[in-house]
Design a protein around this motif. Sequence first.
Motif, PDB file in Angstrom:
ATOM      1  N   UNK A   1     -24.915  20.237   9.918  1.00 31.79           N
ATOM      2  CA  UNK A   1     -23.488  20.562  10.089  1.00 31.79           C
ATOM      3  C   UNK A   1     -22.980  21.441   8.856  1.00 31.79           C
ATOM      4  N   UNK A   2     -23.718  22.037   8.230  1.00 28.00           N
ATOM      5  CA  UNK A   2     -23.176  22.781   6.994  1.00 28.00           C
ATOM      6  C   UNK A   2     -23.245  22.042   5.941  1.00 28.00           C
ATOM      7  N   UNK A   3     -23.559  20.916   5.695  1.00 27.17           N
ATOM      8  CA  UNK A   3     -23.506  19.967   4.583  1.00 27.17           C
ATOM      9  C   UNK A   3     -24.933  20.059   3.983  1.00 27.17           C
ATOM     10  N   UNK A   4     -25.221  19.481   2.781  1.00 28.36           N
ATOM     11  CA  UNK A   4     -24.213  18.718   2.027  1.00 28.36           C
ATOM     12  C   UNK A   4     -23.113  19.903   1.164  1.00 28.36           C
ATOM     13  N   UNK A   5     -21.890  19.605   0.953  1.00 23.96           N
ATOM     14  CA  UNK A   5     -20.823  20.238   0.193  1.00 23.96           C
ATOM     15  C   UNK A   5     -21.061  21.677   0.468  1.00 23.96           C
ATOM     16  N   UNK A   6     -21.074  22.232   1.898  1.00 20.81           N
ATOM     17  CA  UNK A   6     -21.343  23.530   2.323  1.00 20.81           C
ATOM     18  C   UNK A   6     -22.544  24.187   2.123  1.00 20.81           C
ATOM     19  N   UNK A   7     -23.554  23.503   1.659  1.00 20.33           N
ATOM     20  CA  UNK A   7     -24.742  24.052   1.174  1.00 20.33           C
ATOM     21  C   UNK A   7     -25.564  24.574   1.974  1.00 20.33           C
ATOM     22  N   UNK A   8     -25.363  24.263   3.370  1.00 17.75           N
ATOM     23  CA  UNK A   8     -26.409  25.127   4.323  1.00 17.75           C
ATOM     24  C   UNK A   8     -25.333  25.494   5.375  1.00 17.75           C
ATOM     25  N   UNK A   9     -23.920  25.940   5.025  1.00 16.94           N
ATOM     26  CA  UNK A   9     -23.284  26.661   5.919  1.00 16.94           C
ATOM     27  C   UNK A   9     -23.683  28.045   5.974  1.00 16.94           C
ATOM     28  N   UNK A  10     -23.947  28.697   7.345  1.00 17.84           N
ATOM     29  CA  UNK A  10     -23.952  30.069   7.294  1.00 17.84           C
ATOM     30  C   UNK A  10     -22.680  30.670   7.960  1.00 17.84           C
ATOM     31  N   UNK A  11     -22.653  32.045   8.038  1.00 16.34           N
ATOM     32  CA  UNK A  11     -21.399  32.647   8.276  1.00 16.34           C
ATOM     33  C   UNK A  11     -21.106  31.980   9.815  1.00 16.34           C
ATOM     34  N   UNK A  12     -22.282  31.933  10.664  1.00 16.43           N
ATOM     35  CA  UNK A  12     -21.982  31.581  11.984  1.00 16.43           C
ATOM     36  C   UNK A  12     -21.354  30.395  12.076  1.00 16.43           C
ATOM     37  N   UNK A  13     -22.179  29.205  11.321  1.00 12.15           N
ATOM     38  CA  UNK A  13     -21.335  27.847  11.290  1.00 12.15           C
ATOM     39  C   UNK A  13     -19.980  27.603  10.789  1.00 12.15           C
ATOM     40  N   UNK A  14     -19.705  28.378   9.841  1.00  8.47           N
ATOM     41  CA  UNK A  14     -18.495  28.345   9.329  1.00  8.47           C
ATOM     42  C   UNK A  14     -17.266  28.925  10.089  1.00  8.47           C
ATOM     43  N   UNK A  15     -17.918  29.853  10.946  1.00 10.06           N
ATOM     44  CA  UNK A  15     -16.854  30.570  11.827  1.00 10.06           C
ATOM     45  C   UNK A  15     -16.463  29.652  12.913  1.00 10.06           C
ATOM     46  N   UNK A  16     -17.343  28.862  13.425  1.00 12.93           N
ATOM     47  CA  UNK A  16     -17.264  27.749  14.331  1.00 12.93           C
ATOM     48  C   UNK A  16     -16.377  26.568  13.662  1.00 12.93           C
ATOM     49  N   UNK A  17     -16.882  26.394  12.607  1.00 16.60           N
ATOM     50  CA  UNK A  17     -15.740  25.148  12.037  1.00 16.60           C
ATOM     51  C   UNK A  17     -14.453  25.692  11.759  1.00 16.60           C
ATOM     52  N   UNK A  18     -14.147  26.912  11.401  1.00 16.37           N
ATOM     53  CA  UNK A  18     -12.886  27.177  11.044  1.00 16.37           C
ATOM     54  C   UNK A  18     -11.952  27.686  12.481  1.00 16.37           C
ATOM     55  N   UNK A  19     -12.747  28.067  13.311  1.00 19.03           N
ATOM     56  CA  UNK A  19     -12.163  28.501  14.735  1.00 19.03           C
ATOM     57  C   UNK A  19     -12.015  27.467  15.361  1.00 19.03           C
ATOM     58  N   UNK A  20     -13.131  26.856  15.864  1.00 16.29           N
ATOM     59  CA  UNK A  20     -12.838  25.856  16.913  1.00 16.29           C
ATOM     60  C   UNK A  20     -12.591  24.404  16.557  1.00 16.29           C
TER      61      UNK A  20
END
Length: 316
Positions: A255-274
């Motif tokens: 889910x993009x963790x730990x501390x955003x270390x595995x956030x991709x642009x696609x997952x970050x977009x989903x997290x911010x938008x949805x």
Amino acid sequence: MADAAIGTRTIPAEPSAWSRLKTNRDWLGAWFMLPTAAFLFLFLAYPLGLGVWLSMTDARIGREGIFVGFENFTWLYDDPVFWLAVFNTLLYTAVASVFKFAIGLYLAILLNHHLPFKAFLRAIVLLPFIVPTVLSAIAFWWMYDPQFSIISWTLKELGLITTNINFLGDPWNARWSVIFANIWRGVPFVAITLLAGLQTVPPSLYEAATIDGANRWQMFRHITYPMLTPIIAVVMTFSVLFTFTDFQLIWAITRGGPVNATHLMATLSYQRAILGGYLGEGAAISTAMIPFLLAAIMLSWFGLQRRKWQQGEADD
């Protein structure tokens, strides 16, 4: 009398433009393409245009936004989490794509030889690609478990480590872990596609090279690789696009963790938008992916120019 008969003979009317359009062979392909074009417009072009428009608004879930221009992109420019996601995406795509190509090409060459149970081995190679992504992610999540990891247990039994490896709790360990999972998922696609390309290489070329005294590396360099260049361009373009836009594997494992270390642009977009409700900001992150995807497509286009070499034509 003959002259009068000739004078009264009716001249057939010239067909209308619409009649010519319906019967013109040059337009036949266009008519057949219309349903596909409508499908692509409805499910690809329209959502893309809507996403670009949303990226220039302050829309939120349940509220129509107003046009704000490039304000979302300006805000993202100063967002360290966004740039971390860009770094993660580029690292994830570059490392995974290189390894998928190298391993896939090796497996394709290996499976192209006469091996016992070759059909069974090809089916085994396809297994990671057939298994649903979420099931694969759950399996890797279990293998990376901090307490019950089968990998840590095996290494401890072999005496190589004394404590369990924190696969998903450490930022860099988590990055390499999800990259490995993506490589495992993507190798079969590259291997089987390149294997199909190897089947089209005429064996007479290798026979002639053997007679001339060429070794295996020389045959690969001067025969196999040049003949596979157009297929490599296509398969690696798709591989890069699939990897760059990966969502399911990352979201199911970390889910993009730990501390955003595995956030991709696609997952970050989903997290911010949805999840966050900021549709404009999430759309801006997705829109920022377009230049990278266009670059991958352009590389493929230049690679496909080698097809002219295969057909005996001069390169432009």
